[in-house]
Design a protein around this motif. Structure first.
Motif, PDB file in Angstrom:
ATOM      1  N   GLY A 402      41.605  45.212 -12.428  1.00  0.00           N
ATOM      2  CA  GLY A 402      42.073  45.871 -13.637  1.00  0.00           C
ATOM      3  C   GLY A 402      43.592  45.863 -13.743  1.00  0.00           C
ATOM      4  N   LEU A 403      44.277  46.043 -12.609  1.00  0.00           N
ATOM      5  CA  LEU A 403      45.739  45.996 -12.612  1.00  0.00           C
ATOM      6  C   LEU A 403      46.240  44.600 -12.936  1.00  0.00           C
ATOM      7  CD1 LEU A 403      46.394  48.183  -9.441  1.00  0.00           C
ATOM      8  CD2 LEU A 403      46.787  48.835 -11.823  1.00  0.00           C
ATOM      9  N   PHE A 404      45.544  43.590 -12.434  1.00  0.00           N
ATOM     10  CA  PHE A 404      45.901  42.212 -12.764  1.00  0.00           C
ATOM     11  C   PHE A 404      45.737  41.965 -14.263  1.00  0.00           C
ATOM     12  CE2 PHE A 404      44.638  37.713 -13.296  1.00  0.00           C
ATOM     13  CZ  PHE A 404      45.777  37.095 -12.816  1.00  0.00           C
ATOM     14  N   LEU A 405      44.658  42.476 -14.840  1.00  0.00           N
ATOM     15  CA  LEU A 405      44.444  42.335 -16.285  1.00  0.00           C
ATOM     16  C   LEU A 405      45.572  42.995 -17.068  1.00  0.00           C
ATOM     17  CD1 LEU A 405      40.608  43.085 -16.506  1.00  0.00           C
ATOM     18  CD2 LEU A 405      41.711  40.879 -16.924  1.00  0.00           C
ATOM     19  N   ALA A 406      46.029  44.170 -16.601  1.00  0.00           N
ATOM     20  CA  ALA A 406      47.120  44.870 -17.294  1.00  0.00           C
ATOM     21  C   ALA A 406      48.410  44.061 -17.241  1.00  0.00           C
ATOM     22  CB  ALA A 406      47.329  46.245 -16.665  1.00  0.00           C
ATOM     23  N   ALA A 407      48.701  43.470 -16.080  1.00  0.00           N
ATOM     24  CA  ALA A 407      49.917  42.661 -15.945  1.00  0.00           C
ATOM     25  C   ALA A 407      49.845  41.408 -16.809  1.00  0.00           C
ATOM     26  CB  ALA A 407      50.136  42.284 -14.481  1.00  0.00           C
ATOM     27  N   ARG A 408      48.681  40.757 -16.828  1.00  0.00           N
ATOM     28  CA  ARG A 408      48.502  39.555 -17.646  1.00  0.00           C
ATOM     29  C   ARG A 408      48.597  39.868 -19.131  1.00  0.00           C
ATOM     30  NH1 ARG A 408      49.017  34.417 -16.599  1.00  0.00           N
ATOM     31  NH2 ARG A 408      47.017  33.661 -17.376  1.00  0.00           N
ATOM     32  N   ALA A 409      48.028  41.006 -19.550  1.00  0.00           N
ATOM     33  CA  ALA A 409      48.097  41.390 -20.962  1.00  0.00           C
ATOM     34  C   ALA A 409      49.545  41.631 -21.385  1.00  0.00           C
ATOM     35  CB  ALA A 409      47.259  42.640 -21.207  1.00  0.00           C
ATOM     36  N   ALA A 410      50.321  42.288 -20.512  1.00  0.00           N
ATOM     37  CA  ALA A 410      51.732  42.522 -20.818  1.00  0.00           C
ATOM     38  C   ALA A 410      52.502  41.212 -20.865  1.00  0.00           C
ATOM     39  CB  ALA A 410      52.340  43.460 -19.772  1.00  0.00           C
ATOM     40  N   GLU A 411      52.160  40.287 -19.974  1.00  0.00           N
ATOM     41  CA  GLU A 411      52.813  38.974 -19.960  1.00  0.00           C
ATOM     42  C   GLU A 411      52.524  38.200 -21.241  1.00  0.00           C
ATOM     43  OE1 GLU A 411      53.183  35.390 -16.718  1.00  0.00           O
ATOM     44  OE2 GLU A 411      51.213  36.242 -17.070  1.00  0.00           O
TER      45      GLU A 411
END
Length: 438
Positions: A402-411
């Motif tokens: 989930g944290l990876f998804l959050a970072a990718r979405a922000a990117e």
């Protein structure tokens, strides 16, 4: 590498017990999944470990059995780290003698991970290790100069701290106006390697809530597997309900059992509801710590709760069976207490979330060892709200995903904004050129 700067995007779940991470090198597309104990050994000067030959770098970085993240040896020069001591990471730290061993405190009143230097060291260390590993994978050798790394990351804080601390915690990594520079010197080999890390973006998410994002992302395959597992024990449960129905649920409660905390994320109308969510300030690690205090009674000699946890989670050999049984009996009294505390906290959270709750998910690294005792109690407390207990073998990794998804979405959002800005600039430039021509 395609440029002088290595670009990494990742989600790092720094748990009280283990660090679970997923990091993508956006230059090469290589993704690493990371799992190591949240533990380090600090030694002021000379490391007790003999450095490897430089020529062994490629084999070391690509040997899955060795797992470079769990044998990292590094020192730090960073505003987040108060000294330049060498640190040995992960499983290697569990067997080093004569040095200062550090892990997160899980007793009552323990300090926030946001305030503990250990959490920052672990984040910096895994990103530096990933950067060096990727460089060696491509170049078959150690770098001859400093590696420069730009990082986008997702990190987590307990729900009880998330609202007040998330911006300050992110700001510590980024620095004022993005000016913070973190130098990590990796000393596993004869030639030390310097890695310069700068954080472009830090997304801080509430613990447990990030796992719920991952559950939603996994969609129907995971939902169908959960239903199959549930009906294997209770065939009449949720008649007519499909995986698609679970995926469509917008009002959920999670129970994220960790080592130092249990978080109860609440989603109302598909949005995280911080007012209804809560944190229980104890976890499976509390049981282990209490057991360590009484281990003399069982004639056991564990030096840390990590050693005890690893021993409990492994299938014992014939020669270990008696010791393993004594260790199991050692933790049993406190399991009942923890289960009772979780049940009470869950009941309070459920009353706060209201009658709209559609489903409850149970997950986290600490959920597996207490499933037999906890699951029946949660089912009683939930009434007619279905409780889906995820297999801890994969559910302990949901927060990192989930944290990876959050970072990718922000990117992706930043990239889209840049494209829009570039397009707007081109249009303005075009209008100026046309006006000048006229």
């Amino acid at each position: 590498m395609s440029s002088d700067i290595i670009h990494l995007t990742g989600g790092i779940d720094v748990g009280n017990g283990y660090v679970k991470g997923m990091i993508l090198n956006t230059d090469t597309g290589v993704r690493d999944r990371i799992d190591l104990p949240s533990a380090i050994v600090a030694t002021p000067r000379q490391s007790p470990k003999v450095p490897l030959e430089d020529a062994e770098a490629f084999q070391t970085m690509n040997d899955a059995e060795e797992d470079f993240y769990n044998r990292l040896d590094a020192s730090f020069s960073s505003p987040l780290v108060s000294d330049s001591d060498r640190r040995i990471f992960g499983r290697s730290a569990l067997s080093v003698r004569g040095s200062v061993f550090s892990e997160f405190e899980v007793h009552d009143g323990h300090a926030s991970k946001a305030d503990q230097q250990l959490s920052k060291i672990l984040v910096l260390g895994v990103y530096a290790a990933k950067a060096l590993r990727d460089y060696v994978r491509v170049n078959d050798k150690l770098p001859e100069q400093e590696l420069r790394v730009k990082v986008r990351t997702g990190l987590a804080l307990p729900i009880s701290e998330f609202v007040a601390r998330r911006y300050g915690y992110a700001g510590e990594f980024i620095g004022a106006k993005g000016s913070a520079v973190h130098l990590v010197t990796i000393k596993n080999f004869n030639t030390p390697v310097s890695v310069r890390i700068e954080f472009e973006d830090v997304q801080v998410v509430a613990e447990g809530a990030s796992a719920q994002y991952a559950i939603s992302e996994k969609g129907e395959p995971l939902a169908n597997a959960l239903l199959t597992d549930l009906r294997s024990r209770e065939p009449e449960m949720l008649p007519g309900v499909t995986g698609a129905d679970l995926v469509a649920a917008q009002n959920t409660v999670g129970i994220d059992v960790g080592e130092g905390t249990v978080n109860f994320p609440v989603f109302t109308n598909a949005r995280f509801n911080a007012e209804a969510a809560s944190t229980l300030d104890m976890g499976y690690g509390t049981i282990l710590e209490n057991a360590l205090d009484r281990q003399d009674e069982a004639d056991l000699r564990f030096t840390s709760r990590k050693q005890l946890a690893d021993f409990l989670q492994t299938t014992p050999s014939v020669l270990q069976r008696n010791r393993h049984q004594r260790a199991v009996q050692l933790v049993e009294p406190d399991i009942k207490h923890l289960v009772d505390q979780i049940r009470r906290a869950f009941s309070e959270t459920l009353s706060q979330s209201g009658e709209s709750t559609e489903v409850v998910y149970v997950y986290g690294g600490g959920s597996g060892p207490i499933k037999e005792e906890l699951y029946p109690e949660l089912i009683k407390a939930a009434g007619d709200v279905p409780v889906l207990y995820l297999d801890a073998r994969y559910s302990r990794h949901l927060n990192r995903e989930g944290l990876f998804l959050a970072a990718r979405a922000a990117e992706e959002a930043a990239a889209a904004a840049q494209v829009a800005a570039d397009g707007d600039g081109s249009r303005r430039g075009g209008r100026k050129t046309a006006k000048a021509s006229a």
